[in-house]
Design a protein around this motif. Sequence first.
Motif, PDB file in Angstrom:
ATOM      1  N   ARG A   1     -13.929 -27.290 -28.588  1.00  0.00           N
ATOM      2  CA  ARG A   1     -15.092 -27.025 -27.754  1.00  0.00           C
ATOM      3  C   ARG A   1     -15.771 -28.314 -27.326  1.00  0.00           C
ATOM      4  N   LEU A   2     -15.865 -29.281 -28.237  1.00  0.00           N
ATOM      5  CA  LEU A   2     -16.501 -30.554 -27.889  1.00  0.00           C
ATOM      6  C   LEU A   2     -15.618 -31.380 -26.952  1.00  0.00           C
ATOM      7  N   SER A   3     -14.320 -31.178 -27.001  1.00  0.00           N
ATOM      8  CA  SER A   3     -13.420 -31.888 -26.096  1.00  0.00           C
ATOM      9  C   SER A   3     -13.647 -31.463 -24.654  1.00  0.00           C
ATOM     10  N   GLU A   4     -14.232 -30.287 -24.452  1.00  0.00           N
ATOM     11  CA  GLU A   4     -14.579 -29.862 -23.105  1.00  0.00           C
ATOM     12  C   GLU A   4     -15.744 -30.674 -22.546  1.00  0.00           C
ATOM     13  N   TRP A   5     -16.572 -31.213 -23.441  1.00  0.00           N
ATOM     14  CA  TRP A   5     -17.673 -32.063 -22.999  1.00  0.00           C
ATOM     15  C   TRP A   5     -17.159 -33.442 -22.580  1.00  0.00           C
ATOM     16  N   MET A   6     -16.276 -33.986 -23.454  1.00  0.00           N
ATOM     17  CA  MET A   6     -15.800 -35.353 -23.268  1.00  0.00           C
ATOM     18  C   MET A   6     -14.565 -35.549 -24.129  1.00  0.00           C
ATOM     19  N   THR A   7     -13.600 -36.308 -23.641  1.00  0.00           N
ATOM     20  CA  THR A   7     -12.385 -36.566 -24.422  1.00  0.00           C
ATOM     21  C   THR A   7     -12.690 -37.505 -25.581  1.00  0.00           C
TER      22      THR A   7
END
Length: 244
Positions: free
Chosen positions: A145-151
């Motif tokens: 889910r956090l990878s959707e914010w930023m790689t």
Amino acid sequence: MCRFAPAGFEAVRKKLTLVQNITLVGVLGLIVGMDAKNADRDWLQGSLLSLLPHLLPITLVVGLFVYSFRRGMRKQRENWLAYELLVGEDFVIRRMPRLSEMEIRREEVTAIKQNAQGLTLETSSKQRALGVPSTLEEFDEVRARLSEWMTPTELGRAWRKNSSHLLYGVVTVELALLIVFFLSSQSWLLVCTGAPLFLGLVVCMVVLHRSAQLARKIKRNMWFMLLPMAAIAFRLMEAILNWR
């Protein structure tokens, strides 16, 4: 809502036990060294009763360490079980006993760092950084889910390999400096060991009191560090004024 796996506390317990054992050995070494330095050597050839005045302080220190360690371990387990991490569409909230609740919005995040211990959400303020431990039961889901914010940025292998040993190294070095500092009578050795000890305590206090993650009660309790700082400063001044 994400929580720690109860079974994962065993690894934490082993690390805390190792740190406690290193600290206890260092403190006992300091007590025995100061006692041997100042005591009359005649007690070495006396009866077992003559050893009591020397064994009592050691027994007291060991007893206090065991009591405080068991109490601290119990609280640490309670904190482990009470930890909560809530990940929303555009926010992350961390709740943990005796720590201030922290919320970071998606637009605040400037970088996401990843290593063997988990993820770290960084912002423009160094005091507002939030860690996402890899020991969470739903860690893979949170990372996705956090990878959707930023790689996430992968940290180097050397850092991942050595970071777990950093705490043990720091504790060991500081205890060694403390023992040498209080047992030495040479001014140059007192200055070489006392200066890094004093500066280390100052940095520790500044970092703790500037941290946004610690509750005010914990920050107030950290003022006890002024006592060893005062003792070190006094001994340093004495060594400089009476240089030998």
